[in-house]
Design a protein around this motif. Structure first.
Motif, PDB file in Angstrom:
ATOM      1  N   UNK A  31       0.818  -1.221   0.000  1.00 40.01           N
ATOM      2  CA  UNK A  31       0.000   0.000   0.000  1.00 40.01           C
ATOM      3  C   UNK A  31       0.849   1.268   0.000  1.00 40.01           C
ATOM      4  N   UNK A  32       2.041   1.194   0.554  1.00 35.96           N
ATOM      5  CA  UNK A  32       2.906   2.377   0.645  1.00 35.96           C
ATOM      6  C   UNK A  32       4.041   2.385  -0.368  1.00 35.96           C
ATOM      7  N   UNK A  33       4.060   1.417  -1.271  1.00 37.36           N
ATOM      8  CA  UNK A  33       5.184   1.252  -2.195  1.00 37.36           C
ATOM      9  C   UNK A  33       5.216   2.269  -3.324  1.00 37.36           C
ATOM     10  N   UNK A  34       4.082   2.870  -3.624  1.00 41.28           N
ATOM     11  CA  UNK A  34       4.023   3.761  -4.774  1.00 41.28           C
ATOM     12  C   UNK A  34       3.614   3.044  -6.053  1.00 41.28           C
ATOM     13  N   UNK A  35       3.547   1.718  -6.007  1.00 50.06           N
ATOM     14  CA  UNK A  35       3.074   0.950  -7.158  1.00 50.06           C
ATOM     15  C   UNK A  35       1.546   0.946  -7.180  1.00 50.06           C
ATOM     16  N   UNK A  36       1.001   0.725  -8.361  1.00 49.41           N
ATOM     17  CA  UNK A  36      -0.441   0.499  -8.457  1.00 49.41           C
ATOM     18  C   UNK A  36      -0.727  -0.823  -7.761  1.00 49.41           C
ATOM     19  N   UNK A  37      -1.827  -0.890  -7.026  1.00 48.90           N
ATOM     20  CA  UNK A  37      -2.162  -2.152  -6.366  1.00 48.90           C
ATOM     21  C   UNK A  37      -3.665  -2.359  -6.338  1.00 48.90           C
ATOM     22  N   UNK A  38      -4.045  -3.618  -6.179  1.00 49.97           N
ATOM     23  CA  UNK A  38      -5.445  -3.997  -6.021  1.00 49.97           C
ATOM     24  C   UNK A  38      -5.587  -4.501  -4.596  1.00 49.97           C
ATOM     25  N   UNK A  39      -6.509  -3.926  -3.855  1.00 53.79           N
ATOM     26  CA  UNK A  39      -6.621  -4.257  -2.433  1.00 53.79           C
ATOM     27  C   UNK A  39      -7.610  -5.404  -2.190  1.00 53.79           C
ATOM     28  N   UNK A  40      -7.160  -6.618  -2.499  1.00 50.76           N
ATOM     29  CA  UNK A  40      -7.976  -7.807  -2.258  1.00 50.76           C
ATOM     30  C   UNK A  40      -8.157  -8.065  -0.763  1.00 50.76           C
ATOM     31  N   UNK A  41      -7.193  -7.656   0.046  1.00 52.58           N
ATOM     32  CA  UNK A  41      -7.291  -7.864   1.486  1.00 52.58           C
ATOM     33  C   UNK A  41      -8.493  -7.130   2.074  1.00 52.58           C
ATOM     34  N   UNK A  42      -8.719  -5.917   1.630  1.00 51.86           N
ATOM     35  CA  UNK A  42      -9.836  -5.110   2.143  1.00 51.86           C
ATOM     36  C   UNK A  42     -11.176  -5.767   1.835  1.00 51.86           C
ATOM     37  N   UNK A  73     -13.764  -9.430  -5.382  1.00 56.46           N
ATOM     38  CA  UNK A  73     -12.404  -9.167  -5.849  1.00 56.46           C
ATOM     39  C   UNK A  73     -12.429  -8.531  -7.246  1.00 56.46           C
ATOM     40  N   UNK A  74     -13.299  -9.041  -8.124  1.00 61.22           N
ATOM     41  CA  UNK A  74     -13.414  -8.476  -9.465  1.00 61.22           C
ATOM     42  C   UNK A  74     -13.874  -7.022  -9.399  1.00 61.22           C
ATOM     43  N   UNK A  75     -14.856  -6.746  -8.557  1.00 61.00           N
ATOM     44  CA  UNK A  75     -15.334  -5.371  -8.409  1.00 61.00           C
ATOM     45  C   UNK A  75     -14.217  -4.462  -7.904  1.00 61.00           C
ATOM     46  N   UNK A  76     -13.355  -5.002  -7.044  1.00 66.46           N
ATOM     47  CA  UNK A  76     -12.236  -4.205  -6.526  1.00 66.46           C
ATOM     48  C   UNK A  76     -11.224  -3.891  -7.615  1.00 66.46           C
ATOM     49  N   UNK A  77     -11.021  -4.838  -8.532  1.00 62.66           N
ATOM     50  CA  UNK A  77     -10.130  -4.573  -9.667  1.00 62.66           C
ATOM     51  C   UNK A  77     -10.664  -3.379 -10.454  1.00 62.66           C
TER      52      UNK A  77
END
Length: 86
Positions: A31-42, A73-77
């Motif tokens: 989350x803090x890396x600066x990369x784009x990410x998908x938050x599946x954990x949330x 997960x798909x909706x989060x993407x």
């Protein structure tokens, strides 16, 4: 050429303790890396807090999502990386 990495956060396993230091630390880094990410954990956690797993979203093995889990997960993407659907 010109590829952008997209990193998914790590989901908790429904069959283990949600207070997993490795997963919590890895997700914080993502989350803090600066990369784009998908938050599946949330989306696979209770109340979208990312602190405890919603076991109803996982099959009996505690690892693989149910259809509802995959749908969330798909909706989060679509939320986190909408440009994939342009």
């Amino acid at each position: 050429m010109g590829a952008t990495p997209i990193i998914p956060t790590i989901t908790f396993r429904a069959d283990t303790d949600s207070n997993n230091d490795f997963i919590n630390n890895a997700n914080a880094w993502i989350r803090n890396s600066g990369y784009h990410y998908i938050d599946f954990n949330i989306v696979t956690s209770l109340n979208y807090l990312g602190t405890s797993v919603d076991s109803s979203l996982f099959q009996e093995d505690g690892i693989h999502p149910t259809n509802e889990g995959f749908e969330k997960m798909f909706k989060r993407i679509k939320i986190d990386v909408p440009n994939l659907f342009v």
